[in-house]
Scaffold this active site. Structure first.
Site, PDB file in Angstrom:
ATOM      1  N   LYS A 195      22.699  31.799  65.194  1.00 40.66           N
ATOM      2  CA  LYS A 195      23.186  30.473  65.581  1.00 40.66           C
ATOM      3  C   LYS A 195      22.083  29.420  65.385  1.00 40.66           C
ATOM      4  O   LYS A 195      20.985  29.756  64.969  1.00 40.66           O
ATOM      5  CB  LYS A 195      23.686  30.501  67.029  1.00 40.66           C
ATOM      6  CG  LYS A 195      24.695  31.632  67.312  1.00 40.66           C
ATOM      7  CD  LYS A 195      26.069  31.371  66.726  1.00 40.66           C
ATOM      8  CE  LYS A 195      26.970  32.584  66.702  1.00 40.66           C
ATOM      9  NZ  LYS A 195      27.566  32.986  67.955  1.00 40.66           N
TER      10      LYS A 195
HETATM   11  C1  LIG Z   1      28.498  33.983  68.731  1.00 32.44           C
HETATM   12  C2  LIG Z   1      29.790  33.568  69.335  1.00 32.44           C
HETATM   13  C3  LIG Z   1      30.175  33.914  70.631  1.00 32.44           C
HETATM   14  C4  LIG Z   1      29.426  34.909  71.458  1.00 32.44           C
HETATM   15  O1  LIG Z   1      28.108  34.617  71.609  1.00 32.44           O
HETATM   16  P1  LIG Z   1      27.091  35.723  72.164  1.00 32.44           P
HETATM   17  O2  LIG Z   1      25.922  34.891  72.584  1.00 32.44           O
HETATM   18  O3  LIG Z   1      26.771  36.613  71.019  1.00 32.44           O
HETATM   19  O4  LIG Z   1      27.727  36.431  73.290  1.00 32.44           O
HETATM   20  C5  LIG Z   1      31.347  33.377  71.143  1.00 32.44           C
HETATM   21  N1  LIG Z   1      32.113  32.558  70.406  1.00 32.44           N
HETATM   22  C6  LIG Z   1      31.793  32.225  69.153  1.00 32.44           C
HETATM   23  C7  LIG Z   1      32.675  31.298  68.393  1.00 32.44           C
HETATM   24  C8  LIG Z   1      30.631  32.737  68.570  1.00 32.44           C
HETATM   25  O5  LIG Z   1      30.340  32.453  67.297  1.00 32.44           O
END
Ligand SMILES: *Cc1c(COP(=O)(O)O)cnc(C)c1O
Length: 400
Positions: A195
């Protein structure tokens, strides 16, 4: 911005940007008195809330936990329906199932791949209590329309901005940041390494609502409190001494560590630069791919949003039959040139668990299913050089 040199020149679809200042910030936290429950947690929450312009930020061990908390603090539970878009990571839907509610899906806008307000309204069911609007690739859905529909029916709106940290959108010249606009009751962000900002694992719940924030803080750590102002004393006849704590609700251990928050604090300083570079790469790709008949570049709901989106993904649509190659073939050809790619995402309603548990199946969300058949995400992360971007562009052009 310089990661230690990597062992190959492989370009993954996404990756973190870690430099010496990140390493030093984490080491400093590791040598401090607190590895967890220390001052850096609150410091990161304050800095993040200020960055996005939100009142409260509650940082947790991952964004899945943040979404779970969003469901809990809004008292979503059995008998309730929660609607999201299918082209998302599992968590956006699973969070509803965690609390015994029914996760459901509504189709996407074929331009932005975000929840389509018309579809949402047309398929509305009276037991829907929450809408989770995913900002796919970083681009927000049409939040004003979605919140108008949901709130008129008494449902809350959560923006899953896990892709969009630091981004926003613009309406009639006014910029609205994810986490700070009036059309969501809560917003979640993820700090997973792919991210736009990372803490290794990590996530945050952001809200203007005092009660939601207080409840999320309590549930993040077992539903227990040490604050004497909150004590009920219920069931305790003996001394409530300095050891005393009370559990008021059934919570979890969703805490994040201080050294992760130290990383988050340092990453936050660099986030504007990360985002700027991501936008630059997206613009270069868009320009290079503009004339390809079998490839569609990402489209915007509003042209105004161009300079506001914090792009997490660069997802294109490829007409594989027109190219006379399967997606697996295309991915293999790119891989031979040391270029990673990914398919984001398999529609959640088509996962075996969802078919089995909720009897969902094909044709439930035709636009999302069509997008899935054509989607491919190409490398996008701040450490990419101009040469890296050119390499991806050439490899894509050479597919035909
Ligand atoms: C990455 C992601 C999540 C979950 O995030 P984590 O930190 O890995 O639990 C939830 N929703 C979306 C759209 C994501 O891309």
């Amino acid at each position: 911005m310089s990661n230690p040199p990597s062992s190959s020149d492989f370009l993954p679809y996404g990756r973190q940007s870690i430099d010496q200042t990140d390493i030093e910030a984490v080491c400093e936290a590791l040598c401090s008195d607190f590895l967890t429950c220390g001052p850096r947690v609150e410091e990161f929450e304050k800095a993040f809330a200020e960055f996005v312009g939100a009142k409260h930020a509650v940082v947790v061990c991952n964004a899945t936990a943040a979404l779970h908390l969003a469901m809990m603090v809004a008292k979503i539970g059995p008998g309730d329906r929660v609607v999201t878009s299918p082209n998302t990571f599992l968590s956006s839907a699973n969070c509803a199932a965690f609390v015994g509610a029914t996760p459901d899906f509504s189709d996407i806008d074929p331009r932005s791949y975000t929840l389509c307000p018309k579809a949402l309204e047309a398929n509305w069911k009276p037991d829907t209590k929450a809408v989770i609007a995913v900002a796919y690739a970083g681009q927000s859905a049409d939040m004003p329309k979605i919140s108008r529909i949901a709130r008129a029916k008494g449902a809350i709106v959560i923006e899953d901005a896990c892709h969009g940290t630091g981004g926003g959108f613009k309406i009639d010249g006014t910029v609205y940041k994810q986490g700070a606009h009036p059309w969501a009751d809560m917003t979640t962000f993820s700090f997973h390494p792919v991210k736009t900002l990372t803490t290794g694992e990590g996530g945050i719940l952001v809200t203007e609502n005092d009660e939601y924030a207080a409840s999320a803080r309590l549930l993040r750590t077992h539903g227990m409190t040490r604050n004497p102002d909150d004590f009920s004393g219920l069931g305790f006849e003996s001394e409530m001494g300095p050891w005393y704590y009370e559990m008021h609700d059934l919570g979890y251990n969703f805490r994040i560590t201080d050294f992760q928050c130290a990383l988050g604090l340092n990453q936050l300083k660099k986030l504007p630069e990360f985002i700027r570079h991501r936008r630059e790469i997206v613009a270069r790709y868009n320009h290079a791919f503009a004339g390809i008949p079998w490839l569609a570049t990402p489209q915007l709901l509003r042209a105004e949003d161009r300079d506001e989106i914090s792009w997490h993904l660069y997802s294109v649509r490829i007409d594989f039959p027109a190219l006379s190659k399967s997606r697996s073939q295309v991915m293999a050809e790119l891989r031979e040139k040391n270029i990673g790619s990914q398919v984001l995402y398999i529609p959640v309603h088509l996962q075996p668990y969802y078919r089995k548990t909720y009897q969902y199946g094909k044709d439930k969300c035709p636009e999302a299913e069509k997008f899935y058949a054509e989607a491919l995400s190409l490398p996008l992360y701040p450490l990419m050089t101009d040469d890296d971007v050119d390499r991806v562009v050439s490899a894509v052009l050479e597919l035909a």
